[in-house]
Design a protein around this motif. Structure first.
Motif, PDB file in Angstrom:
ATOM      1  N   THR A   5       0.848  -1.192   0.000  1.00  0.00           N
ATOM      2  CA  THR A   5       0.000   0.000   0.000  1.00  0.00           C
ATOM      3  C   THR A   5       0.879   1.237   0.000  1.00  0.00           C
TER       4      THR A   5
ATOM      5  N   VAL B 101      -2.101   7.298   7.135  1.00  0.00           N
ATOM      6  CA  VAL B 101      -3.279   7.179   6.281  1.00  0.00           C
ATOM      7  C   VAL B 101      -2.905   6.256   5.131  1.00  0.00           C
TER       8      VAL B 101
ATOM      9  N   ARG C 134      -3.427   4.927   1.545  1.00  0.00           N
ATOM     10  CA  ARG C 134      -3.990   5.461   0.302  1.00  0.00           C
ATOM     11  C   ARG C 134      -4.306   4.296  -0.631  1.00  0.00           C
TER      12      ARG C 134
ATOM     13  N   THR D 252       1.336   4.713   1.921  1.00  0.00           N
ATOM     14  CA  THR D 252       0.968   5.232   3.223  1.00  0.00           C
ATOM     15  C   THR D 252       1.546   6.624   3.410  1.00  0.00           C
TER      16      THR D 252
ATOM     17  N   ASP E 186      -8.888   7.319   0.043  1.00  0.00           N
ATOM     18  CA  ASP E 186      -7.957   7.233   1.158  1.00  0.00           C
ATOM     19  C   ASP E 186      -8.680   6.674   2.377  1.00  0.00           C
ATOM     20  N   GLY E 187      -7.954   5.951   3.207  1.00  0.00           N
ATOM     21  CA  GLY E 187      -8.510   5.459   4.451  1.00  0.00           C
ATOM     22  C   GLY E 187      -8.601   6.589   5.468  1.00  0.00           C
ATOM     23  N   GLN E 188      -9.197   6.296   6.583  1.00  0.00           N
ATOM     24  CA  GLN E 188      -9.283   7.262   7.674  1.00  0.00           C
ATOM     25  C   GLN E 188      -7.935   7.343   8.384  1.00  0.00           C
TER      26      GLN E 188
END
Length: 88
Positions: free
Chosen positions: A15, A56, A58, A17, A63-65
């Motif tokens: 991922t 976070v 991405r 990040t 995007d995630g929280q």
């Protein structure tokens, strides 16, 4: 692992990040960096000090929280020892 004046952070390598850090009680975050690499080291931290690390993840669609983890560096004489900060 965190200890003395540095913090080593690891995350999923597949991922991207965004990660940044700040001393607890301060308002200003470090300049964040975005990386596809699965880890990194923060240098120059104060010993026996509590920090917040925000990351976070991405993704291709969104995007995630933001996730914030509190950690405490070890005292200078115990550099390298892991001292987990109790969860709230």
């Amino acid at each position: 692992m965190y200890g003395g004046s540095k913090l080593t952070a690891e995350w999923e390598p597949d991922t991207t990040t965004t990660i940044r850090i700040r001393e607890v009680g301060t308002e200003t975050w470090s300049i964040g960096f975005e990386t596809p690499v699965g880890g990194g080291v923060f240098h120059g931290l104060k010993p026996d000090t509590e920090y917040e690390v925000e990351y976070v993840i991405r993704g291709p669609l969104s995007d995630g929280q933001p996730v914030i983890k509190r950690v405490r560096t070890s005292p200078a004489k115990q550099a390298g020892n892991v001292i987990p900060f109790p969860g709230k």
